[in-house]
Design a protein around this motif. Sequence first.
Motif, PDB file in Angstrom:
ATOM      1  N   MET A  18       0.848  -1.175   0.000  1.00  0.00           N
ATOM      2  CA  MET A  18       0.000   0.000   0.000  1.00  0.00           C
ATOM      3  C   MET A  18       0.898   1.245   0.000  1.00  0.00           C
ATOM      4  N   PRO A  19       0.667   2.160  -0.918  1.00  0.00           N
ATOM      5  CA  PRO A  19       1.491   3.378  -0.986  1.00  0.00           C
ATOM      6  C   PRO A  19       1.424   4.200   0.301  1.00  0.00           C
ATOM      7  N   GLY A  20       2.509   4.864   0.606  1.00  0.00           N
ATOM      8  CA  GLY A  20       2.607   5.673   1.812  1.00  0.00           C
ATOM      9  C   GLY A  20       1.550   6.763   1.892  1.00  0.00           C
ATOM     10  N   GLN A  21       1.220   7.393   0.762  1.00  0.00           N
ATOM     11  CA  GLN A  21       0.198   8.445   0.781  1.00  0.00           C
ATOM     12  C   GLN A  21      -1.157   7.881   1.178  1.00  0.00           C
ATOM     13  N   VAL A  22      -1.468   6.669   0.748  1.00  0.00           N
ATOM     14  CA  VAL A  22      -2.740   6.045   1.106  1.00  0.00           C
ATOM     15  C   VAL A  22      -2.784   5.805   2.614  1.00  0.00           C
ATOM     16  N   VAL A  23      -1.682   5.305   3.168  1.00  0.00           N
ATOM     17  CA  VAL A  23      -1.604   5.065   4.609  1.00  0.00           C
ATOM     18  C   VAL A  23      -1.745   6.371   5.374  1.00  0.00           C
ATOM     19  N   SER A  24      -1.037   7.410   4.931  1.00  0.00           N
ATOM     20  CA  SER A  24      -1.116   8.689   5.649  1.00  0.00           C
ATOM     21  C   SER A  24      -2.519   9.284   5.581  1.00  0.00           C
ATOM     22  N   ILE A  25      -3.194   9.123   4.470  1.00  0.00           N
ATOM     23  CA  ILE A  25      -4.568   9.618   4.351  1.00  0.00           C
ATOM     24  C   ILE A  25      -5.487   8.824   5.271  1.00  0.00           C
ATOM     25  N   PHE A  26      -5.327   7.502   5.299  1.00  0.00           N
ATOM     26  CA  PHE A  26      -6.156   6.695   6.204  1.00  0.00           C
ATOM     27  C   PHE A  26      -5.944   7.126   7.651  1.00  0.00           C
ATOM     28  N   LEU A  27      -4.698   7.305   8.060  1.00  0.00           N
ATOM     29  CA  LEU A  27      -4.413   7.709   9.436  1.00  0.00           C
ATOM     30  C   LEU A  27      -4.979   9.096   9.734  1.00  0.00           C
ATOM     31  N   TYR A  28      -4.927   9.989   8.758  1.00  0.00           N
ATOM     32  CA  TYR A  28      -5.497  11.328   8.948  1.00  0.00           C
ATOM     33  C   TYR A  28      -7.009  11.238   9.157  1.00  0.00           C
ATOM     34  N   VAL A  29      -7.690  10.489   8.286  1.00  0.00           N
ATOM     35  CA  VAL A  29      -9.143  10.371   8.408  1.00  0.00           C
ATOM     36  C   VAL A  29      -9.504   9.666   9.722  1.00  0.00           C
ATOM     37  N   ALA A  30      -8.719   8.665  10.111  1.00  0.00           N
ATOM     38  CA  ALA A  30      -8.988   7.959  11.366  1.00  0.00           C
ATOM     39  C   ALA A  30      -8.889   8.901  12.566  1.00  0.00           C
ATOM     40  N   SER A  31      -7.976   9.855  12.496  1.00  0.00           N
ATOM     41  CA  SER A  31      -7.806  10.773  13.625  1.00  0.00           C
ATOM     42  C   SER A  31      -8.628  12.055  13.490  1.00  0.00           C
ATOM     43  N   HIS A  32      -9.243  12.272  12.327  1.00  0.00           N
ATOM     44  CA  HIS A  32     -10.082  13.455  12.084  1.00  0.00           C
ATOM     45  C   HIS A  32     -11.375  13.017  11.388  1.00  0.00           C
ATOM     46  N   ASP A  33     -12.047  11.999  11.919  1.00  0.00           N
ATOM     47  CA  ASP A  33     -13.238  11.438  11.272  1.00  0.00           C
ATOM     48  C   ASP A  33     -14.271  12.537  11.029  1.00  0.00           C
ATOM     49  N   GLY A  34     -14.756  12.607   9.795  1.00  0.00           N
ATOM     50  CA  GLY A  34     -15.704  13.648   9.414  1.00  0.00           C
ATOM     51  C   GLY A  34     -15.018  14.901   8.892  1.00  0.00           C
ATOM     52  N   CYS A  35     -13.748  14.784   8.501  1.00  0.00           N
ATOM     53  CA  CYS A  35     -12.996  15.947   8.010  1.00  0.00           C
ATOM     54  C   CYS A  35     -13.347  16.240   6.554  1.00  0.00           C
ATOM     55  N   HIS A  36     -13.000  17.448   6.114  1.00  0.00           N
ATOM     56  CA  HIS A  36     -13.162  17.823   4.717  1.00  0.00           C
ATOM     57  C   HIS A  36     -11.909  17.430   3.946  1.00  0.00           C
TER      58      HIS A  36
ATOM     59  N   ASP B 121     -20.598  17.565   0.975  1.00  0.00           N
ATOM     60  CA  ASP B 121     -20.953  18.384   2.132  1.00  0.00           C
ATOM     61  C   ASP B 121     -22.270  19.096   1.821  1.00  0.00           C
ATOM     62  N   PRO B 122     -23.322  18.877   2.624  1.00  0.00           N
ATOM     63  CA  PRO B 122     -24.610  19.516   2.332  1.00  0.00           C
ATOM     64  C   PRO B 122     -24.567  21.044   2.414  1.00  0.00           C
ATOM     65  N   SER B 123     -23.615  21.595   3.181  1.00  0.00           N
ATOM     66  CA  SER B 123     -23.537  23.049   3.305  1.00  0.00           C
ATOM     67  C   SER B 123     -22.689  23.682   2.199  1.00  0.00           C
ATOM     68  N   ASN B 124     -21.921  22.862   1.480  1.00  0.00           N
ATOM     69  CA  ASN B 124     -21.075  23.364   0.395  1.00  0.00           C
ATOM     70  C   ASN B 124     -20.828  22.207  -0.566  1.00  0.00           C
ATOM     71  N   GLY B 125     -21.548  22.186  -1.662  1.00  0.00           N
ATOM     72  CA  GLY B 125     -21.479  21.089  -2.623  1.00  0.00           C
ATOM     73  C   GLY B 125     -20.112  20.863  -3.251  1.00  0.00           C
ATOM     74  N   ARG B 126     -19.203  21.833  -3.100  1.00  0.00           N
ATOM     75  CA  ARG B 126     -17.857  21.681  -3.677  1.00  0.00           C
ATOM     76  C   ARG B 126     -16.908  20.934  -2.749  1.00  0.00           C
ATOM     77  N   ARG B 127     -17.329  20.723  -1.502  1.00  0.00           N
ATOM     78  CA  ARG B 127     -16.469  20.025  -0.543  1.00  0.00           C
ATOM     79  C   ARG B 127     -16.961  18.600  -0.324  1.00  0.00           C
ATOM     80  N   GLN B 128     -16.025  17.735   0.036  1.00  0.00           N
ATOM     81  CA  GLN B 128     -16.366  16.362   0.383  1.00  0.00           C
ATOM     82  C   GLN B 128     -15.996  16.103   1.840  1.00  0.00           C
ATOM     83  N   ILE B 129     -16.846  15.339   2.507  1.00  0.00           N
ATOM     84  CA  ILE B 129     -16.598  14.935   3.886  1.00  0.00           C
ATOM     85  C   ILE B 129     -16.105  13.496   3.859  1.00  0.00           C
TER      86      ILE B 129
END
Length: 90
Positions: free
Chosen positions: A1-19, A62-70
């Motif tokens: 698994m590429p390092g960027q994928v791991v870092s993104i997973f760890l970021y989302v795990a520690s900031h669940d519900g982030c943009h 994101d329901p408050s801003n269609g250009r963002r993803q949660i």
Amino acid sequence: MPGQVVSIFLYVASHDGCHKQALEAELGLTTASASRNTDILSGKGRISTNREGLGLITKEDDPSNGRRQILRLTPEGKRLAQTMKLLIYG
């Protein structure tokens, strides 16, 4: 698994519900790189390789801003994050 994928997973795990934009800024990723790697972590996968995604996160508009993803962990993503936490911290 590429390092960027791991870092993104760890970021989302520690900031669940982030943009996705916050993730890009924090990790220094381009929009294209963040999209490609979050596709790998989601159920979407990569069209060019015909591979399914890992199903560890969801990407919702994101329901408050269609250009963002949660970004949120799926139940499988939460299990993996908990397993990793137990392995690291005991």
